[in-house]
Design a protein around this motif. Structure first.
Motif, PDB file in Angstrom:
ATOM      1  N   GLY A 400     -11.608 -62.564   0.740  1.00 24.95           N
ATOM      2  CA  GLY A 400     -11.667 -63.990   1.516  1.00 24.95           C
ATOM      3  C   GLY A 400     -13.082 -63.204   2.514  1.00 24.95           C
ATOM      4  O   GLY A 400     -14.394 -63.506   2.834  1.00 24.95           O
ATOM      5  N   GLY A 401     -13.056 -61.743   3.058  1.00 27.61           N
ATOM      6  CA  GLY A 401     -13.680 -61.020   3.538  1.00 27.61           C
ATOM      7  C   GLY A 401     -14.715 -60.886   3.431  1.00 27.61           C
ATOM      8  O   GLY A 401     -15.658 -60.804   3.815  1.00 27.61           O
ATOM      9  N   SER A 402     -14.739 -60.473   1.434  1.00 30.89           N
ATOM     10  CA  SER A 402     -16.143 -59.917   0.634  1.00 30.89           C
ATOM     11  C   SER A 402     -16.688 -61.183   1.664  1.00 30.89           C
ATOM     12  O   SER A 402     -18.240 -61.226   0.921  1.00 30.89           O
ATOM     13  N   LEU A 403     -16.329 -62.336   0.823  1.00 29.82           N
ATOM     14  CA  LEU A 403     -17.268 -63.760   0.016  1.00 29.82           C
ATOM     15  C   LEU A 403     -17.090 -63.765   1.995  1.00 29.82           C
ATOM     16  O   LEU A 403     -18.626 -64.648   2.184  1.00 29.82           O
ATOM     17  N   TYR A 404     -16.942 -63.996   3.198  1.00 25.55           N
ATOM     18  CA  TYR A 404     -17.076 -64.091   4.032  1.00 25.55           C
ATOM     19  C   TYR A 404     -18.393 -63.598   4.291  1.00 25.55           C
ATOM     20  O   TYR A 404     -19.324 -63.842   4.775  1.00 25.55           O
ATOM     21  N   GLU A 405     -19.137 -62.170   4.415  1.00 28.06           N
ATOM     22  CA  GLU A 405     -19.605 -61.003   4.698  1.00 28.06           C
ATOM     23  C   GLU A 405     -20.853 -61.647   3.696  1.00 28.06           C
ATOM     24  O   GLU A 405     -21.949 -61.391   4.390  1.00 28.06           O
ATOM     25  N   ALA A 406     -20.804 -62.098   2.703  1.00 27.07           N
ATOM     26  CA  ALA A 406     -22.089 -62.509   1.037  1.00 27.07           C
ATOM     27  C   ALA A 406     -22.100 -63.930   1.547  1.00 27.07           C
ATOM     28  O   ALA A 406     -23.532 -63.682   1.505  1.00 27.07           O
ATOM     29  N   ILE A 407     -20.954 -64.796   1.685  1.00 28.42           N
ATOM     30  CA  ILE A 407     -22.099 -66.190   1.508  1.00 28.42           C
ATOM     31  C   ILE A 407     -22.006 -67.110   2.251  1.00 28.42           C
ATOM     32  O   ILE A 407     -22.971 -67.972   2.785  1.00 28.42           O
ATOM     33  N   GLY A 408     -21.132 -66.343   3.726  1.00 26.93           N
ATOM     34  CA  GLY A 408     -21.226 -67.082   5.207  1.00 26.93           C
ATOM     35  C   GLY A 408     -19.504 -68.555   4.767  1.00 26.93           C
ATOM     36  O   GLY A 408     -19.490 -68.663   4.366  1.00 26.93           O
ATOM     37  N   MET A 409     -19.650 -68.961   6.390  1.00 26.02           N
ATOM     38  CA  MET A 409     -18.312 -68.932   6.083  1.00 26.02           C
ATOM     39  C   MET A 409     -18.808 -71.013   5.705  1.00 26.02           C
ATOM     40  O   MET A 409     -17.365 -71.100   4.858  1.00 26.02           O
ATOM     41  N   PRO A 410     -19.572 -71.617   5.976  1.00 22.63           N
ATOM     42  CA  PRO A 410     -19.684 -72.896   5.149  1.00 22.63           C
ATOM     43  C   PRO A 410     -19.400 -72.786   3.589  1.00 22.63           C
ATOM     44  O   PRO A 410     -18.626 -73.768   2.551  1.00 22.63           O
ATOM     45  N   LYS A 411     -20.445 -72.025   3.223  1.00 21.06           N
ATOM     46  CA  LYS A 411     -20.366 -71.610   1.036  1.00 21.06           C
ATOM     47  C   LYS A 411     -18.849 -71.067   1.017  1.00 21.06           C
ATOM     48  O   LYS A 411     -17.862 -72.136   0.252  1.00 21.06           O
ATOM     49  N   LEU A 412     -17.954 -70.062   2.304  1.00 17.03           N
ATOM     50  CA  LEU A 412     -16.603 -69.508   1.785  1.00 17.03           C
ATOM     51  C   LEU A 412     -15.961 -71.572   1.601  1.00 17.03           C
ATOM     52  O   LEU A 412     -15.371 -71.919   0.869  1.00 17.03           O
ATOM     53  N   ILE A 413     -15.858 -72.002   2.406  1.00 16.97           N
ATOM     54  CA  ILE A 413     -14.961 -73.918   2.211  1.00 16.97           C
ATOM     55  C   ILE A 413     -15.137 -73.617   1.742  1.00 16.97           C
ATOM     56  O   ILE A 413     -14.298 -74.473   1.019  1.00 16.97           O
ATOM     57  N   LEU A 414     -16.613 -74.255   1.418  1.00 19.46           N
ATOM     58  CA  LEU A 414     -16.649 -75.057  -0.130  1.00 19.46           C
ATOM     59  C   LEU A 414     -16.275 -74.870  -1.396  1.00 19.46           C
ATOM     60  O   LEU A 414     -15.645 -75.186  -1.696  1.00 19.46           O
TER      61      LEU A 414
END
Length: 446
Positions: A400-414
């Motif tokens: 979760g932390g890596s994805l949040y920093e890499a792609i941001g919250m909207p894309k992580l949610i998607l």
């Protein structure tokens, strides 16, 4: 004379059979009795305190680590050691339980956890630097071993006492876990302000020690009668629905800890909330989980809706992520605090619906493939599920932390929504396939 001897042998066999049936009925009552309620209460408070002990240090431990010369990143790794050791050690508990019995494991798990937290209270006197970090790792690792032992033994004991209410009992367990996680940080912060570093840890360790003494009296001894078939991890994990159920534990574990990691920076950036408000918002999923867990367990046991409830829960988790921060590419409307709270409530409902029924579903599927409905199989299920959940909880902050920093919250949610929807389809398809296959094929030996 031979006729009298035969009659005597038959009478002895009948008495022995009656005695065995009486013992089985005692261990598996059809109704709630005083002894069964005490067993359930002891297990409930054990799980609650076990989770509270893990979360009670969260308000002040990062600050203590900084004062000891340990960075925030390293302190996060010190937290993660618990889940990693739990993941590694849990599968081995099933082999230990067949040798020494669940009662000894139950009491031993409480004692190990208690001693670790009592010793943890005196780490403030430890020198700064590497020695402090090493001692924290050792105590967290040993306490994880105690927790995994307790989890497997407690669930196996509850399953032997409440064989027809497995999902309901699991709902009670999930309620205890969520209450512990919810109340732990608040109680830990208050006790830390009142008595410093030692008070919250001594309190939790002392309560766990008292529960260990209570368990000696309350928890029954369930001995192996020598006729149980040995269980096989390989045969167990060859069952397709069992693999999907274990993936459910893993994915829900990732989801839970991902939210815990990314929700703080997301809310600070979007709503500019204070940390106290963020803490209150993070309590919402645990409250909704606590309110729904026993209900879903009841519906699963008495209405036989286990698979449908689990499927509904996975979809609820996907929808909850979508409501927290829906991608602007799909919905241009700006969602606010109301949808955020609705998403957090729905997440607790989804996690509860996903986790509560699948223990009984897993046991049913294992029995369809030739496993016996006994303590060995239940220990196998609880140890494997605990390992899968712990691995998910360990990987959640990393992923979760890596994805949040890499792609941001909207894309992580998607991304998470897509994975959960696809997994719900896989879950339903595997369940329907297993039921269709079992209706035409005989049970396979384990």
């Amino acid at each position: 004379m031979s006729t009298e001897t035969a009659l005597l042998v038959d009478k002895k066999s009948e008495d022995k059979s009656t005695q065995c049936c009486h013992c089985l009925t005692k261990l598996r009552p059809s109704r709630f009795s005083i002894s069964s309620i005490l067993i359930l209460a002891t297990s409930f408070f054990s799980f609650m305190l076990l989770c509270a002990s893990s979360s009670v240090i969260s308000p002040f431990f990062p600050g203590v680590c900084l004062s000891k010369g340990i960075s925030i990143t390293v302190s996060g790794l010190l937290f993660g050691v618990f889940e990693l050791v739990n993941f590694i050690f849990s599968p081995f508990v099933v082999f230990i339980s067949t040798k020494i019995g669940n009662k000894i494991l139950f009491v031993g798990g409480l004692l190990i956890s208690s001693v670790c937290w009592l010793l943890f209270a005196f780490l403030e006197y430890c020198p700064n630097g590497v020695l402090f970090a090493v001692l924290v790792i050792i105590l967290r690792a040993v306490s994880a071993i105690g927790a995994s032992i307790l989890f497997v033994a407690a669930f196996a004991t509850l399953a032997s006492v409440f064989p027809d209410r497995l999902s309901t009992v699991n709902g009670v367990v999930e309620t205890g876990l969520s209450i512990g996680y919810t109340l732990g940080p608040g109680i830990g912060g208050v006790l830390f302000d009142v008595g410093g570093f030692k008070l919250p840890l001594l309190t939790v360790g002392g309560l766990l020690l008292l529960l260990a003494f209570a368990a000696i009296v309350v928890i029954p001894s369930v001995s192996d009668d020598g006729h149980e078939k040995p269980v096989s991890f390989v045969s167990f994990l060859r069952i397709p629905l069992v693999v999907v159920i274990m993936l459910t534990f893993f994915i829900i574990g990732i989801l839970e800890d991902t939210i815990c990691v990314v929700i703080e920076p997301f809310l600070l950036d979007k709503f500019e909330f204070s940390h106290s408000v963020i803490g209150l918002l993070l309590m919402i999923p645990f409250f909704s989980l606590s309110l729904c867990a026993i209900l879903f367990g009841y519906l699963s046991d008495y209405m036989k809706w286990g698979a449908g409830i689990a499927f509904f829960g996975i979809l609820c988790c996907a929808l909850s992520m979508f409501l927290i921060d829906p991608p602007r590419l799909l919905i241009p409307v700006r969602f606010g605090l109301v949808t955020l709270i609705a998403g957090l409530i729905l997440m607790g409902i989804g996690v509860s619906a996903s986790m509560v029924p699948i223990y009984a579903l897993c046991l049913e599927e294992a029995c369809r493939h030739g496993f016996e409905d006994n303590a060995a199989t239940i220990n196998l299920i609880s140890s494997t599920s605990n390992s899968a959940t712990s691995f998910g909880l360990f990987m959640g902050p990393v992923v979760g932390g890596s994805l949040y920093e890499a792609i941001g919250m909207p894309k992580l949610i998607l991304l998470y929504c897509g994975v959960l929807v696809l997994f719900s389809i896989l879950f339903l398809a595997t369940y329907l396939f297993s039921r269709r296959k079992s209706s035409v094929d005989p049970a396979e030996p384990s």
